[in-house]
Design a protein around this motif. Sequence first.
Motif, PDB file in Angstrom:
ATOM      1  N   VAL A 116       0.851  -1.200   0.000  1.00 29.50           N
ATOM      2  CA  VAL A 116       0.000   0.000   0.000  1.00 29.50           C
ATOM      3  C   VAL A 116       0.884   1.247   0.000  1.00 29.50           C
ATOM      4  O   VAL A 116       0.650   2.193  -0.760  1.00 29.50           O
ATOM      5  N   ILE A 117       1.900   1.243   0.836  1.00 27.97           N
ATOM      6  CA  ILE A 117       2.818   2.392   0.902  1.00 27.97           C
ATOM      7  C   ILE A 117       3.525   2.591  -0.435  1.00 27.97           C
ATOM      8  O   ILE A 117       3.634   3.725  -0.923  1.00 27.97           O
ATOM      9  N   LEU A 118       3.981   1.506  -1.036  1.00 26.74           N
ATOM     10  CA  LEU A 118       4.618   1.629  -2.350  1.00 26.74           C
ATOM     11  C   LEU A 118       3.654   2.222  -3.371  1.00 26.74           C
ATOM     12  O   LEU A 118       4.051   3.053  -4.195  1.00 26.74           O
ATOM     13  N   GLY A 119       2.413   1.813  -3.306  1.00 25.02           N
ATOM     14  CA  GLY A 119       1.410   2.371  -4.216  1.00 25.02           C
ATOM     15  C   GLY A 119       1.203   3.860  -3.990  1.00 25.02           C
ATOM     16  O   GLY A 119       0.958   4.613  -4.937  1.00 25.02           O
ATOM     17  N   ARG A 120       1.310   4.304  -2.755  1.00 26.43           N
ATOM     18  CA  ARG A 120       1.135   5.735  -2.446  1.00 26.43           C
ATOM     19  C   ARG A 120       2.319   6.577  -2.901  1.00 26.43           C
ATOM     20  O   ARG A 120       2.151   7.683  -3.383  1.00 26.43           O
ATOM     21  N   PHE A 121       3.523   6.077  -2.712  1.00 19.01           N
ATOM     22  CA  PHE A 121       4.704   6.872  -3.017  1.00 19.01           C
ATOM     23  C   PHE A 121       5.243   6.677  -4.425  1.00 19.01           C
ATOM     24  O   PHE A 121       5.986   7.513  -4.922  1.00 19.01           O
ATOM     25  N   PHE A 122       4.896   5.572  -5.030  1.00 21.46           N
ATOM     26  CA  PHE A 122       5.341   5.297  -6.389  1.00 21.46           C
ATOM     27  C   PHE A 122       4.133   4.954  -7.243  1.00 21.46           C
ATOM     28  O   PHE A 122       3.898   3.801  -7.568  1.00 21.46           O
ATOM     29  N   PRO A 123       3.322   5.964  -7.596  1.00 26.55           N
ATOM     30  CA  PRO A 123       2.085   5.687  -8.339  1.00 26.55           C
ATOM     31  C   PRO A 123       2.352   5.006  -9.676  1.00 26.55           C
ATOM     32  O   PRO A 123       3.366   5.262 -10.322  1.00 26.55           O
ATOM     33  N   LEU A 124       1.434   4.146 -10.030  1.00 27.21           N
ATOM     34  CA  LEU A 124       1.527   3.429 -11.293  1.00 27.21           C
ATOM     35  C   LEU A 124       1.280   4.400 -12.446  1.00 27.21           C
ATOM     36  O   LEU A 124       0.255   5.061 -12.496  1.00 27.21           O
ATOM     37  N   ARG A 125       2.216   4.490 -13.357  1.00 24.02           N
ATOM     38  CA  ARG A 125       2.080   5.412 -14.492  1.00 24.02           C
ATOM     39  C   ARG A 125       1.259   4.785 -15.616  1.00 24.02           C
ATOM     40  O   ARG A 125       0.390   5.395 -16.157  1.00 24.02           O
ATOM     41  N   GLU A 126       1.601   3.576 -15.979  1.00 22.59           N
ATOM     42  CA  GLU A 126       0.853   2.871 -17.017  1.00 22.59           C
ATOM     43  C   GLU A 126       0.170   1.676 -16.371  1.00 22.59           C
ATOM     44  O   GLU A 126       0.785   0.950 -15.608  1.00 22.59           O
ATOM     45  N   ARG A 127      -1.086   1.505 -16.712  1.00 19.00           N
ATOM     46  CA  ARG A 127      -1.818   0.389 -16.126  1.00 19.00           C
ATOM     47  C   ARG A 127      -2.208  -0.593 -17.212  1.00 19.00           C
ATOM     48  O   ARG A 127      -2.659  -0.196 -18.281  1.00 19.00           O
ATOM     49  N   SER A 128      -2.067  -1.851 -16.901  1.00 25.55           N
ATOM     50  CA  SER A 128      -2.502  -2.899 -17.817  1.00 25.55           C
ATOM     51  C   SER A 128      -4.028  -2.970 -17.750  1.00 25.55           C
ATOM     52  O   SER A 128      -4.646  -2.445 -16.815  1.00 25.55           O
TER      53      SER A 128
END
Length: 142
Positions: free
Chosen positions: A59-71
């Motif tokens: 969850v923390i990784l998702g907050r600080f490193f947002p996904l730029r491209e999504r499948s």
Amino acid sequence: MSDALSLLSLFASSFLSATLLPGSSEAVLVALLVTGKSQPLMLVLIATMGNSLGGLTNVILGRFFPLRERSPRQEKLARWLRRFGPVTLLLSWMPVIGDLLCLLAGWLRQPWGPVIFFLCLGKALRYVVVTYVTLQGMTWWH
């Protein structure tokens, strides 16, 4: 193996199993239950703590490193997560999909309280079921 080392191994396996790294926390839990290394409740608590902390790391990784491209699969999960909210994290125990749900919960900035509650509850329920089935199987064989 000492009791403390057994519990540490379970915690580490549970933590790693909740990240994108491979792990086998259920196998470690079952092995410790079968050998009687510790009380079942203690084993469930240790496994739940490790696995929950691993999920919260995602969850923390998702907050600080947002996904730029999504499948397309990530986009589908993101729509589902927006629709149902943090309650979807009850499924955070599932292989691969659970990791993505945790990352997306962070990326979508889902509120911390419900995220922690549902993520931990989902993880705990899985270990309770594994423990129950294992203990029932052990009594059935005896």
